[in-house]
Design a protein around this motif. Structure first.
Motif, PDB file in Angstrom:
ATOM      1  N   LEU A  35       0.938  -1.110   0.457  1.00  0.00           N
ATOM      2  CA  LEU A  35      -0.291   0.007  -0.030  1.00  0.00           C
ATOM      3  C   LEU A  35       1.029   0.788  -0.107  1.00  0.00           C
ATOM      4  O   LEU A  35       0.741   1.982  -0.715  1.00  0.00           O
ATOM      5  CB  LEU A  35      -1.061  -0.055   1.585  1.00  0.00           C
ATOM      6  N   SER A  36       1.698   0.789   0.159  1.00  0.00           N
ATOM      7  CA  SER A  36       2.361   2.581   0.798  1.00  0.00           C
ATOM      8  C   SER A  36       3.244   2.542  -0.669  1.00  0.00           C
ATOM      9  O   SER A  36       3.288   3.782  -0.936  1.00  0.00           O
ATOM     10  CB  SER A  36       3.808   2.485   1.602  1.00  0.00           C
ATOM     11  N   ARG A  37       3.876   2.216  -0.764  1.00  0.00           N
ATOM     12  CA  ARG A  37       4.242   2.295  -2.138  1.00  0.00           C
ATOM     13  C   ARG A  37       2.981   2.692  -3.774  1.00  0.00           C
ATOM     14  O   ARG A  37       3.182   3.170  -4.174  1.00  0.00           O
ATOM     15  CB  ARG A  37       4.278   0.466  -3.357  1.00  0.00           C
ATOM     16  N   GLU A  38       1.956   2.247  -3.709  1.00  0.00           N
ATOM     17  CA  GLU A  38       0.619   2.671  -4.641  1.00  0.00           C
ATOM     18  C   GLU A  38      -0.095   3.830  -4.547  1.00  0.00           C
ATOM     19  O   GLU A  38       0.322   4.841  -4.954  1.00  0.00           O
ATOM     20  CB  GLU A  38      -0.223   1.138  -4.353  1.00  0.00           C
ATOM     21  N   LEU A  39       0.499   3.910  -2.976  1.00  0.00           N
ATOM     22  CA  LEU A  39       0.039   5.025  -2.382  1.00  0.00           C
ATOM     23  C   LEU A  39       1.439   6.424  -2.613  1.00  0.00           C
ATOM     24  O   LEU A  39       0.526   8.176  -1.834  1.00  0.00           O
ATOM     25  CB  LEU A  39      -0.742   5.600  -0.844  1.00  0.00           C
ATOM     26  N   GLY A  40       2.639   6.103  -2.339  1.00  0.00           N
ATOM     27  CA  GLY A  40       3.474   7.545  -1.991  1.00  0.00           C
ATOM     28  C   GLY A  40       3.467   7.573  -0.764  1.00  0.00           C
ATOM     29  O   GLY A  40       4.256   8.448  -0.701  1.00  0.00           O
ATOM     30  N   LEU A  41       3.309   6.419   0.496  1.00  0.00           N
ATOM     31  CA  LEU A  41       3.731   7.064   1.791  1.00  0.00           C
ATOM     32  C   LEU A  41       4.335   6.000   2.532  1.00  0.00           C
ATOM     33  O   LEU A  41       4.316   5.039   1.880  1.00  0.00           O
ATOM     34  CB  LEU A  41       1.637   6.918   2.434  1.00  0.00           C
ATOM     35  N   GLU A  42       4.539   6.632   3.425  1.00  0.00           N
ATOM     36  CA  GLU A  42       5.754   5.432   4.329  1.00  0.00           C
ATOM     37  C   GLU A  42       4.566   4.543   5.045  1.00  0.00           C
ATOM     38  O   GLU A  42       3.144   5.041   5.316  1.00  0.00           O
ATOM     39  CB  GLU A  42       6.393   6.899   5.183  1.00  0.00           C
ATOM     40  N   PRO A  43       5.293   3.467   5.348  1.00  0.00           N
ATOM     41  CA  PRO A  43       4.959   2.589   5.841  1.00  0.00           C
ATOM     42  C   PRO A  43       4.467   2.750   7.464  1.00  0.00           C
ATOM     43  O   PRO A  43       3.491   2.691   7.079  1.00  0.00           O
ATOM     44  CB  PRO A  43       5.861   1.286   6.015  1.00  0.00           C
ATOM     45  N   ARG A  44       5.007   3.943   8.165  1.00  0.00           N
ATOM     46  CA  ARG A  44       4.445   4.180   9.374  1.00  0.00           C
ATOM     47  C   ARG A  44       2.861   5.017   8.842  1.00  0.00           C
ATOM     48  O   ARG A  44       2.140   4.469  10.414  1.00  0.00           O
ATOM     49  CB  ARG A  44       4.925   4.551  10.211  1.00  0.00           C
ATOM     50  N   GLN A  45       3.010   5.292   7.911  1.00  0.00           N
ATOM     51  CA  GLN A  45       1.506   6.410   8.336  1.00  0.00           C
ATOM     52  C   GLN A  45       0.764   5.614   7.710  1.00  0.00           C
ATOM     53  O   GLN A  45      -0.533   5.758   7.956  1.00  0.00           O
ATOM     54  CB  GLN A  45       1.880   7.745   6.611  1.00  0.00           C
ATOM     55  N   ILE A  46       1.060   4.808   6.857  1.00  0.00           N
ATOM     56  CA  ILE A  46      -0.194   3.365   6.715  1.00  0.00           C
ATOM     57  C   ILE A  46      -0.506   2.214   7.716  1.00  0.00           C
ATOM     58  O   ILE A  46      -1.842   2.247   7.971  1.00  0.00           O
ATOM     59  CB  ILE A  46       0.373   2.018   5.632  1.00  0.00           C
ATOM     60  N   LYS A  47       0.494   2.144   8.905  1.00  0.00           N
ATOM     61  CA  LYS A  47      -0.364   1.690   9.991  1.00  0.00           C
ATOM     62  C   LYS A  47      -0.844   2.432  11.375  1.00  0.00           C
ATOM     63  O   LYS A  47      -2.353   1.924  10.633  1.00  0.00           O
ATOM     64  CB  LYS A  47       1.472   1.176  10.399  1.00  0.00           C
ATOM     65  N   PHE A  48      -0.513   3.517  10.491  1.00  0.00           N
ATOM     66  CA  PHE A  48      -1.547   4.867  11.964  1.00  0.00           C
ATOM     67  C   PHE A  48      -2.270   4.748  11.280  1.00  0.00           C
ATOM     68  O   PHE A  48      -3.434   5.134  12.113  1.00  0.00           O
ATOM     69  CB  PHE A  48      -0.621   5.717  12.137  1.00  0.00           C
ATOM     70  N   TRP A  49      -2.627   5.145  10.119  1.00  0.00           N
ATOM     71  CA  TRP A  49      -3.922   5.124   9.422  1.00  0.00           C
ATOM     72  C   TRP A  49      -4.958   3.984   9.541  1.00  0.00           C
ATOM     73  O   TRP A  49      -6.097   4.142   9.922  1.00  0.00           O
ATOM     74  CB  TRP A  49      -4.018   5.188   8.122  1.00  0.00           C
ATOM     75  N   PHE A  50      -4.738   2.762   9.878  1.00  0.00           N
ATOM     76  CA  PHE A  50      -5.011   1.884   9.852  1.00  0.00           C
ATOM     77  C   PHE A  50      -6.029   1.916  11.311  1.00  0.00           C
ATOM     78  O   PHE A  50      -6.396   1.664  11.310  1.00  0.00           O
ATOM     79  CB  PHE A  50      -4.746   0.208   9.423  1.00  0.00           C
ATOM     80  N   GLN A  51      -4.918   1.627  12.013  1.00  0.00           N
ATOM     81  CA  GLN A  51      -4.575   1.882  13.705  1.00  0.00           C
ATOM     82  C   GLN A  51      -5.589   3.118  13.936  1.00  0.00           C
ATOM     83  O   GLN A  51      -6.827   2.473  14.757  1.00  0.00           O
ATOM     84  CB  GLN A  51      -3.587   2.041  14.368  1.00  0.00           C
ATOM     85  N   ASN A  52      -5.827   3.741  13.734  1.00  0.00           N
ATOM     86  CA  ASN A  52      -6.973   5.271  13.730  1.00  0.00           C
ATOM     87  C   ASN A  52      -8.543   4.285  13.065  1.00  0.00           C
ATOM     88  O   ASN A  52      -9.754   4.610  13.750  1.00  0.00           O
ATOM     89  CB  ASN A  52      -6.574   6.655  12.727  1.00  0.00           C
ATOM     90  N   ARG A  53      -8.490   3.907  12.068  1.00  0.00           N
ATOM     91  CA  ARG A  53      -9.719   3.540  11.184  1.00  0.00           C
ATOM     92  C   ARG A  53     -10.467   2.638  11.799  1.00  0.00           C
ATOM     93  O   ARG A  53     -11.097   2.455  12.173  1.00  0.00           O
ATOM     94  CB  ARG A  53      -9.711   2.753   9.719  1.00  0.00           C
ATOM     95  N   ARG A  54      -9.735   1.619  12.898  1.00  0.00           N
ATOM     96  CA  ARG A  54     -10.314   0.644  13.545  1.00  0.00           C
ATOM     97  C   ARG A  54     -10.994   1.325  14.792  1.00  0.00           C
ATOM     98  O   ARG A  54     -11.886   1.279  15.128  1.00  0.00           O
ATOM     99  CB  ARG A  54      -9.093  -0.472  14.270  1.00  0.00           C
ATOM    100  N   THR A  55      -9.630   1.881  15.644  1.00  0.00           N
ATOM    101  CA  THR A  55     -10.576   2.833  17.116  1.00  0.00           C
ATOM    102  C   THR A  55     -11.601   4.003  16.174  1.00  0.00           C
ATOM    103  O   THR A  55     -12.845   3.965  16.765  1.00  0.00           O
ATOM    104  CB  THR A  55      -9.972   3.827  17.173  1.00  0.00           C
ATOM    105  N   GLN A  56     -11.790   4.272  14.887  1.00  0.00           N
ATOM    106  CA  GLN A  56     -13.246   5.525  14.505  1.00  0.00           C
ATOM    107  C   GLN A  56     -14.428   4.327  14.136  1.00  0.00           C
ATOM    108  O   GLN A  56     -15.290   4.848  15.013  1.00  0.00           O
ATOM    109  CB  GLN A  56     -12.430   5.913  13.363  1.00  0.00           C
TER     110      GLN A  56
END
Length: 682
Positions: A35-56
């Motif tokens: 996902l980080s390669r496809e979206l041009g984001l850092e792996p940590r950003q991907i990890k935190f996004w999914f964590q935040n989404r699960r919390t939401q």
């Protein structure tokens, strides 16, 4: 234009993430890299996004549940109103008038409706938090008789020094096995018992997997060889447990294993019997109370036993706050000769408020016990806690606590190994040339020494009450507290306790060897008045030569009738030197094998730890034969504690002069120890 482009890209990323989240809410490391390669984001950003989404998502589900509860409440309220209106037209067949009584009282109906709504919300919240399953799926719990519990909060009031007297802090007996709790609660409901049973079963499955799995879940530390958890692997294995964690807390997790000289069934009995458990861990558990036995388990094996327990865990220093834990303990026989014992915290609520607002929560922790030949057992231990950082650790003990040496699995296991060796020595029938005569006499002396050590540990920790800090000795200062003693086994009257903790740049094993050796006692013990000390009796209570009980006599002293009973003990995590003056007739009573519970003991002594700092240069400096990585410490943490009988009159007052004298005794003792160990002046 650039801002619009960024907004479009952000919207596209969000939509793309939502689609992926729907298919895979817990992506592994490989998926996050993709996902980080496809979206041009850092792996940590991907990890935190999914964590935040699960919390939401979790918050949305909770809001949905709350809305459903409100709708049920509105429906119940409407039904109550309809029933009340219908009852207005009912005529009593006896008197011909309108019906009466408490049942039809409008206020009663309203209060009962509110109570039912709060009970439903509370149980639903508990169920969702701990099991992730609806109430209808919980296993049934057989009816258990609920005894009335007196859980009132005890008052440990006290004031500091003022004028010419020190007001007394009236403490509960340090030997009490039934301490008062820091909160009030009522009997446990049947629904809460069902949730506890389900929580314990889930915790049991988790701890067995954590203890039986190695890489990639655990890896060996390159610094000290200890097992270190791989958090990413843990999150993949237990995603729901990670999603429920409070972001404002810290997590401690450690694992250790070793061989213990006790058979498996005896170990299980020790864990399920609260008094035996506290006696086995006097340096770790300052006090404990069994709230309720939810299930006694199978007779003989204890399999299936379930208990609700409150305990305080300690470091032997008045500086370090105790860790209060409130947990369910579950024991299960896995197979023939193998048991698992798990502890897991459970928060009880009353009227939507926690009645156990403790700063430490025990996540699935405990041990796996496997019998091996010749009466030994292999024990694998896991410690897993969640901590709030509201009470900071004192600077002096910060490295020791943060390294995991203070409350980690290594300390629990090392203490268990040492105490099991002690119990085994108590059963040995042979005797050395310096041992006290007779098996009964040796066992009686060991019981007396154990009571002395237990009393010392109970009175030295921060849970003993509100200490008054005196000036001096750096940041820690000497801390004093007074209490009235009326129990058998202690002198009757007013007892003053004083303690302080210091750091010295000397390996902790060296400090222990110096203090326990009676030939060095005249160098630091002011009360010996410079006279030599001789060991007149000796009892070994472990494989290490430092684990022993001694009877000491001061040579050329004016009081030849007074002796010193001393116990020294050491393992890979801590060491103690505890002593108490005992007169010759009392020693004779103990040597004859008679009851020693009424012999007065007033212990003083030292608790010695590694400072937790890693110093590679000091690795070869120690020649200790202990197991474990104990030789890499750059220094020692020493707690010095004295207890003095101020007066045999319970109405006596502790004067400032008395406190000043005790302060000077401790200060001079520390000065002499530092000088003897060639410590630089501070």
């Amino acid at each position: 234009m650039e801002i619009v482009l960024l907004m479009v890209m952000s919207l596209f990323t969000c939509l793309w993430g939502l689609r992926v989240f729907k298919d895979c809410p817990h992506p592994d490391e490989k998926k996050r890299l993709q996902l980080s390669r496809e979206l041009g984001l850092e792996p940590r950003q991907i990890k935190f996004w999914f964590q935040n989404r699960r919390t939401q998502m979790k918050a949305q589900l909770e809001r949905s549940d709350n809305n459903a509860l409100r709708q049920d409440n509105d429906r119940i309220r409407s039904e109550n109103i309809a029933i009340r209106e219908a009852l207005k037209n009912v005529i009593c067949p006896t008197c011909g008038g309108p019906p009466g009584g408490e049942y039809f009282d409008e206020e009663k109906l309203r209060l009962e409706n509110a109570r039912l709504r709060e009970e439903l919300e509370r149980i639903t919240s508990i169920t969702a938090r701990y099991t992730g399953r609806p109430i209808s799926q919980l296993p049934p719990v057989p009816p258990i008789s609920v005894s009335s519990l007196d859980l009132s909060v005890g008052s440990l009031g006290g004031q500091g020094m003022g004028g010419h007297a020190l007001d007394l802090d009236l403490l509960a007996s340090s030997s009490s096995s039934d301490p008062q709790l820091p909160f009030q609660t009522t009997a446990i409901s049947e629904m809460e018992k069902a949730v506890m049973a389900d929580l314990a079963a889930s915790a049991m499955a988790e701890i067995i997997r954590l203890l039986q799995t190695d890489e990639p879940l655990w890896r060996k530390s390159t610094n000290d060889g200890r097992d270190v958890i791989n958090h990413e692997s843990y999150e993949r294995l237990f995603p729901r447990a990670c999603s429920l964690r409070n972001p404002d807390t810290s997590i401690e997790m450690s694992r250790a294993s070793g061989v213990v000289i006790m058979n498996g069934l005896a170990l299980v009995d020790m864990f399920t019997n609260l008094n035996k458990w506290v006696e086995c861990f006097p340096t770790v558990v300052s006090r404990a109370r069994q709230i309720e036995v939810l299930s006694p388990g199978m007779e003989g094996s204890h399999s299936g036993s379930l208990q609700l327990i409150y305990a305080e865990l300690q470091v032997l220093s008045p500086l370090v706050p105790t860790r209060e834990v409130y947990f369910v303990r579950y024991c299960q026989q896995i197979e023939q000769g193998m048991w698992a014992v798990v502890d897991v915290s459970f928060d009880i609520t009353r009227e939507n408020q926690l009645v156990s607002p403790l700063q430490c929560r025990r996540l699935p922790s405990g041990c796996l016990i496997q019998e091996i030949p010749n009466g030994y057992s292999k024990v694998s231990w896991l410690e897993h806690v969640e901590l709030e950082d509201r009470v900071p650790t004192p600077r002096l003990y910060r490295d020791f606590v943060s390294s995991g040496m203070a409350y980690g699995a290594e300390r629990w296991l090392a203490t268990l190994q040492r105490m099991c060796e002690r119990f085994a020595c108590q059963m040995v029938s042979g005797a050395s040339s310096r041992d006290l005569g007779g098996v009964d006499g040796r066992r009686s002396m060991m019981r007396l020494a154990q009571r002395m050590v237990n009393s010392f540990c109970a009175n030295i920790s921060a849970s003993s009450g509100r200490w008054t800090t005196l000036s001096g000795l750096g940041d820690s200062g000497v801390r004093v507290i007074a209490h009235k003693s009326t129990e058998p086994g202690q002198p009757t009257g007013v007892i003053l306790s004083a303690a302080t903790s210091i750091w010295v740049p000397v390996p902790w094993q060296n400090v222990f060897n110096f203090i326990r050796d009676e030939r060095n006692r005249a160098q630091w013990d002011l009360l010996s008045h410079g006279n030599s000390v001789q060991e007149v009796a000796h009892i070994a209570n472990g494989s290490h030569p430092g684990n022993c009980i001694s009877v000491l006599r001061t040579l050329n002293a004016s009081q030849n009738n007074m002796l010193l009973l001393q116990e020294s003990c050491i393992d890979s995590s801590e060491s103690l030197v505890v002593y108490s003056p005992v007169d010759l007739p009392a020693i004779n009573i103990a040597m004859s094998g008679e009851d020693t519970s009424y012999i007065n003991i007033l212990p003083s002594g030292f608790a010695i730890y590694s400072d937790g700092r890693r110093d590679q240069a000091a690795e070869g400096a120690s020649s200790s034969s202990l197991q474990g990585n104990t030789s890499r410490s750059s220094g020692s943490l020493i707690t010095v504690a004295y207890q003095i009988l101020v007066s045999s009159l319970p109405t006596a007052r502790v004067t400032v002069d008395t406190v000043s004298t005790v302060n000077n005794v401790i200060s001079n003792t520390i000065h002499r120890i530092k000088a003897a160990l060639n410590c630089p002046r501070s």
